[in-house]
Design an enzyme around this catalytic site. Structure first.
Site, PDB file in Angstrom:
ATOM      1  CB  CYS A   7     -35.686 -87.399 -33.043  1.00  0.00           C
ATOM      2  SG  CYS A   7     -37.333 -87.106 -33.720  1.00  0.00           S
ATOM      3  NE  ARG A  13     -33.376 -85.242 -35.513  1.00  0.00           N
ATOM      4  CZ  ARG A  13     -32.715 -84.626 -34.545  1.00  0.00           C
ATOM      5  NH1 ARG A  13     -31.406 -84.762 -34.433  1.00  0.00           N
ATOM      6  NH2 ARG A  13     -33.365 -83.871 -33.677  1.00  0.00           N
ATOM      7  CG  ASP A 121     -34.148 -81.292 -36.143  1.00  0.00           C
ATOM      8  OD1 ASP A 121     -34.835 -81.645 -37.137  1.00  0.00           O
ATOM      9  OD2 ASP A 121     -34.637 -80.795 -35.115  1.00  0.00           O
TER      10      ASP A 121
END
Length: 155
Positions: A7, A13, A121
């Protein structure tokens, strides 16, 4: 099997995917290596976001020992699969030097049968965003294990 989840900063994440995958892969009896990294080095050495840690812990996932790192061109040799959490990560990975050296670059939600889906996100949102991300990651990890576990056992 060696899998790297990627990420942006490696604090929300991808460490969540790392923890979910580790637990579910172990439960499936598979001997796979899993790690995570960010596209940038802003948080290298830092622990995951407290909200990601709390959301994971509420479902039995341990993110407490993870530390942020940055994706490296050599990762395309070290890993069989490099998986981006969203389309921007996938594009970034495909443009990196060495991206053509072996690892398959893919999108996380493609493993859940959602090839156009991004794992959003949750960093700038509320705690519910971390739960939504966990839901998505669990589906994708289950798909990953179902597809790669079958391929590994038959190959």
């Amino acid at each position: 099997m060696r899998i790297l989840f990627v990420c942006t900063g490696n604090i929300c994440r991808s460490p969540t995917a790392d923890a979910v995958a580790r637990q579910r892969i172990a439960a499936a009896g598979l001997d796979w290596h899993v790690d995570s990294a960010g596209t940038g080095g802003w948080h290298v050495g830092e622990a995951p976001d407290d909200r990601a840690v709390a959301a994971g812990a509420a479902r039995g996932y341990d993110l407490s020992e993870l530390q942020a790192g940055e994706v490296d061109p050599a990762d395309f040799i070290r890993f069989d699969h490099v998986i981006g959490m969203d389309h921007s990560h996938q594009r970034f990975l495909r443009r990196m030097p060495g991206a053509d050296r072996g690892a398959r670059v893919s999108l996380m939600m493609a493993w859940a049968g959602e090839p156009d889906g991004d794992v959003p996100d949750p960093y700038y949102g509320g705690e519910d965003g971390f739960d939504a991300v966990l839901d998505m990651i669990e589906r994708a990890v289950d798909g990953l294990i179902a597809r790669l576990g079958t391929a590994q056992s038959s190959g």
